[in-house]
Design a protein around this motif. Structure first.
Motif, PDB file in Angstrom:
ATOM      1  N   GLY A   1       0.809  -1.212   0.000  1.00 25.48           N
ATOM      2  CA  GLY A   1       0.000   0.000   0.000  1.00 25.48           C
ATOM      3  C   GLY A   1       0.842   1.261   0.000  1.00 25.48           C
ATOM      4  N   PRO A   2       0.177   2.430   0.102  1.00 25.82           N
ATOM      5  CA  PRO A   2       0.892   3.701  -0.011  1.00 25.82           C
ATOM      6  C   PRO A   2       1.509   4.166   1.308  1.00 25.82           C
ATOM      7  N   VAL A   3       2.171   3.278   2.027  1.00 26.77           N
ATOM      8  CA  VAL A   3       2.838   3.661   3.278  1.00 26.77           C
ATOM      9  C   VAL A   3       4.318   3.310   3.160  1.00 26.77           C
ATOM     10  N   PRO A   4       5.172   3.937   3.978  1.00 29.50           N
ATOM     11  CA  PRO A   4       6.613   3.727   3.814  1.00 29.50           C
ATOM     12  C   PRO A   4       6.996   2.245   3.882  1.00 29.50           C
ATOM     13  N   THR A   5       7.934   1.863   3.021  1.00 25.82           N
ATOM     14  CA  THR A   5       8.377   0.459   2.959  1.00 25.82           C
ATOM     15  C   THR A   5       8.882  -0.013   4.320  1.00 25.82           C
ATOM     16  N   TRP A   6       9.631   0.848   5.003  1.00 27.04           N
ATOM     17  CA  TRP A   6      10.269   0.387   6.243  1.00 27.04           C
ATOM     18  C   TRP A   6       9.241   0.026   7.300  1.00 27.04           C
ATOM     19  N   VAL A   7       8.122   0.750   7.359  1.00 25.06           N
ATOM     20  CA  VAL A   7       7.157   0.456   8.432  1.00 25.06           C
ATOM     21  C   VAL A   7       6.400  -0.833   8.115  1.00 25.06           C
ATOM     22  N   VAL A   8       6.161  -1.081   6.808  1.00 24.57           N
ATOM     23  CA  VAL A   8       5.547  -2.352   6.417  1.00 24.57           C
ATOM     24  C   VAL A   8       6.481  -3.516   6.774  1.00 24.57           C
ATOM     25  N   THR A   9       7.762  -3.349   6.421  1.00 22.81           N
ATOM     26  CA  THR A   9       8.740  -4.403   6.701  1.00 22.81           C
ATOM     27  C   THR A   9       8.862  -4.654   8.196  1.00 22.81           C
ATOM     28  N   LEU A  10       8.870  -3.573   8.967  1.00 26.05           N
ATOM     29  CA  LEU A  10       8.937  -3.698  10.431  1.00 26.05           C
ATOM     30  C   LEU A  10       7.798  -4.583  10.942  1.00 26.05           C
ATOM     31  N   SER A  11       6.597  -4.327  10.440  1.00 26.97           N
ATOM     32  CA  SER A  11       5.448  -5.109  10.909  1.00 26.97           C
ATOM     33  C   SER A  11       5.528  -6.561  10.447  1.00 26.97           C
ATOM     34  N   ILE A  12       6.088  -6.788   9.259  1.00 26.18           N
ATOM     35  CA  ILE A  12       6.226  -8.174   8.785  1.00 26.18           C
ATOM     36  C   ILE A  12       7.209  -8.929   9.685  1.00 26.18           C
ATOM     37  N   VAL A  13       8.331  -8.257  10.000  1.00 27.14           N
ATOM     38  CA  VAL A  13       9.330  -8.902  10.861  1.00 27.14           C
ATOM     39  C   VAL A  13       8.710  -9.263  12.213  1.00 27.14           C
ATOM     40  N   HIS A  14       7.980  -8.315  12.787  1.00 30.00           N
ATOM     41  CA  HIS A  14       7.371  -8.597  14.086  1.00 30.00           C
ATOM     42  C   HIS A  14       6.307  -9.685  13.980  1.00 30.00           C
TER      43      HIS A  14
END
Lengths: 536, 206
Positions: free
Chosen positions: A325-338
């Motif tokens: 979606g239209p949100v920063p890549t890093w915050v999406v990745t952070l949530s995937i890692v968690h």
């Protein structure tokens, strides 16, 4: 951008320092050494080793009266004080379950009968579906979960509930809030975000009502008569600190906008599950499984890991709802890692719950409440594993935007939390009223209806969702394919849902009959002396 | 744990950390972006229509966030280029959605610009697509014996039309369609605009 990175680096350094200081403090004060002996906190003297099942005792006893548990005089006094609050909360929760699941069934039917009940605005799919969600989350699960906590917390703290009248006022206000929210949604007035539909003006009332629950439970914990806080207590105390803050921050009006608001939305919505419903469910399972079996939890020190890992990882998974979606890549990745890290607390909890049950399989046969609760615990493990895998980018590309997510959400909120609550209510009510359930054969009937109904629901919708996802990813197929391919599975879902609703109505009727019966016949055994419980 | 206050403080500290990472930090980054060039604020009628979109619960079946071509064929379906954070600068509340029981609507105004088409479709989706499972919204319309001046009459196939009189759109339906027509984000996105690039090959255009 440099400022953002600098700020984050500085803050994470500060956070690490704080955490280190806390760790040193905790080690020094022996906060991290808990022994298997502490797991016996849930038993009063002489209780351990004896199974405690309120639904089978009645049939064995002459006259059908459920005995107060063998060594329970102090505990009977404790239960007597929390009784009015617990009954009010649980009755409200069950009423919301009955209404909310009927709305769920209507919504499900409307998906494959699109011209059914279209004449009235309040019955349109978008509103009926939303009524269902808000009633079962904020009505059924939250109120029942708090009701169970009001009953369990005084028992693990070995002291009576403090300010026992406040939760009754809170329950009334909360009911008014949820009902007003439902009327607002039905009339088309909502805040427009999933899980946050109830207008913020009404949320103020719900927040006030919530404080009437938090205060008595924290006061009871503070004045407990045991040194050790049992693991259920950690979950309850933490959840009661977390949810009011989540609810407040997410509902502040006028300050969020655009996709920034979307991150707040999913930070909140997933934390309702992770930091509110899950602690209520896991906490209850941690109490009832060993209590019903009569033996402590398998590895008590492991529960410490499970709890803190849940807090750390679950709080950051929300943005996996915005993958691609239209949100920063890093915050999406952070949530995937968690999301993937969630394997740690889930496995820790799974070992404790499932091994405890597996070493005492005889108890599953003897106790239907335990069957509900341990099956709920299994669903927690499955739902969490599924959620971790669903957050992977490759899997998410298929399942995102499909009915698969709906099935997954129900595995967590229904298969796990609702099942635990069903079992808890079946176990608690005879202890609360002093009488056994009036129609004992209806308990396994409820169990099998919801198990079979939910199996149909979940398996059907999961298959349908995957087919829907593959159809949408295949550019050679028109969009209409993704609609047509899922249609039969939506019908299967309605079938499963209808069976579940029948189970809920039996449950609600049975609960009502048990309450009315109490008024008709005086309880067999009243506690003789409650002084030991109320003195502080 | 034998102490309540440290337990509560640590639990709250963890939540505060999560809030920092998922709420505050993204907010700082997203808010530093200017609206995408070409993006227009909504008119009063479009905003009323947006309220209808929220009130009817359109969000529960329609997303407004086309995915990148690296991930899914959304662009080939005519749903538009991958959306970026600055495309939503005027959206309150956000209506990203998480479900595609129906198609993505982020560019429905460009894809289906006709007001008459939308009105017919809202009144009875199956008058246009036999396979559709979208609810009909007859309560956004009324039946009249004769159209009055200013009324917008709905065009319907013979088997869906009333036996007597005509179907005209209520204001709610006209507002909603005005909002749907405004959903047009066909202007280009700035390079390096904020979005989830987790599927993109390094250096590829989106």
């Amino acid at each position: 951008m440099t400022l953002t990175i600098g700020l984050l680096l500085g803050l994470s350094f500060f956070a690490s320092l704080l955490a280190l200081a806390f760790l040193i403090w905790a080690v020094n004060n022996r906060q991290l050494t808990i022994t298997q002996h502490d797991a016996y906190t849930i038993f009063t003297e002489g209780e351990a080793g004896h199974p405690d099942d309120a639904t089978t005792e009645g049939s064995q006893d002459e006259g059908g009266a459920a005995r107060a548990h063998h060594f329970d005089t102090e505990r009977a006094g404790i239960d007597a004080i929390s009784r009015p609050a617990v009954v009010t909360l649980i009755s409200s929760g069950i009423a919301w379950l009955a209404i909310g699941s009927i709305f769920g069934l209507i919504a499900s039917l409307k998906l494959h009968w699109p011209d059914w009940l279209v004449g009235e605005a309040w019955l349109t799919f978008g509103r009926v579906r939303t009524l269902h969600l808000n009633m079962v989350i904020y009505g059924w699960l939250s109120m029942t979960g708090i009701g169970v906590a009001m009953w369990v917390a005084p028992r693990i703290f070995h002291t009576a509930l403090r300010y026992p009248k406040l939760p009754i006022i809170g329950a009334i206000l909360w009911n008014v809030g949820v009902a007003a929210g439902a009327i607002a949604i039905a009339s088309g007035w909502n805040d427009g975000q999933e899980w946050l539909e109830i207008p913020w003006q009404i949320d103020i009332l719900i927040a006030i009502a919530g404080s009437f629950f938090v205060l008595p439970l924290l006061a009871t914990a503070a004045r407990r008569h045991v040194k050790h806080i049992y693991v259920t207590g950690w979950y309850y105390i933490a959840a009661l600190c977390w949810f009011p803050i989540l609810f407040f921050i997410a509902n502040i009006p006028y300050i969020y906008s655009g996709v920034q608001e979307a991150t707040v939305n999913w930070w909140f919505a997933h934390n309702v599950l992770g930091l509110w419903l899950t602690p209520l469910g896991v906490g209850a399972a941690y109490y009832f499984i060993p209590k019903i079996i009569g033996k402590p939890i398998y590895s008590y020190s492991l529960s410490l890991l499970g709890f803190w890992a849940l807090a750390l990882f679950y709080s950051q998974v929300g943005i996996h709802h915005l993958i691609g979606g239209p949100v920063p890549t890093w915050v999406v990745t952070l949530s995937i890692v968690h999301s993937v890290m969630m394997f740690v607390p889930v496995i820790a909890v799974a070992i404790n719950h499932h091994v405890t049950v597996a070493r005492n399989l005889w108890a599953l046969k003897a106790s239907v409440p335990l069957r509900f609760i341990s099956l709920g615990a299994v669903m927690y493990t499955l739902a969490s594993f599924q959620g971790s895998i669903e957050a992977l980018r490759s899997v998410n590309s298929v399942t995102h935007f499909t009915q698969y997510t709906v099935a997954h959400a129900h595995l967590g909120a229904y298969g796990f939390v609702s099942f635990v609550m069903f079992g808890a209510v079946y176990h608690m009510l005879p202890r609360i009223t002093g009488r056994s359930w009036p129609w004992p054969s209806m308990i396994p009937a409820h169990f099998w209806l919801v198990v079979v109904g939910f199996a149909i629901y979940f398996i059907g919708l999961t298959i349908g969702g995957v087919l829907q996802g593959f159809a949408m990813l295949d550019v050679a197929r028109p969009f209409s394919d993704s609609v047509q391919v899922v249609l039969p599975y939506l019908e299967i879902r309605s079938l499963g849902g209808a069976v579940m609703v029948v189970g809920h109505l039996i449950f609600a009727a049975h609960f009502l009959a048990a309450l009315i019966q109490r008024d008709a016949q005086a309880p067999a055994a009243q506690p003789h002396d409650t002084r030991s419980a109320v003195s502080t | 744990m034998n102490r309540m206050v440290p337990l509560a403080i640590l639990a709250l500290a963890i939540l505060a950390f999560a809030t920092l990472m998922l709420v505050i930090a993204p907010a700082i980054q997203i808010r530093s972006e200017a609206p995408t060039p070409g993006l227009k604020p909504y008119t009063a009628q479009q905003l009323r229509g947006r309220t209808q979109y929220v009130a009817q619960g359109c969000i529960y079946c329609h997303s407004q966030q086309p995915r990148s071509i690296d991930q899914a064929p959304d662009a080939e379906r005519g749903w538009g280029r991958a959306s970026v954070a600055s495309d939503y600068a005027y959206d309150r509340p956000h209506l990203l959605g998480t479900m595609r029981t129906g198609p993505d609507l982020f560019n429905v105004g460009a894809r289906l610009p006709s007001r008459g088409w939308h009105l017919t479709h809202l009144y009875q989706p199956r008058a246009i697509f036999g396979w559709s499972i979208m609810p009909a919204y007859p309560y956004l319309f009324e039946r009249k014996e004769h159209a009055e001046p200013g009324d917008v009459v709905i065009i319907l196939p013979a088997d869906r039309a009333p036996k007597k009189g005509v179907i005209v759109a209520k204001r709610e339906a006209l507002d909603l369609v005005a909002y749907l027509q405004s959903l047009d984000h066909t202007f280009p996105a700035p390079t390096r605009a904020v979005r989830d690039d987790g599927y993109a090959e390094k250096g590829e255009p989106r």
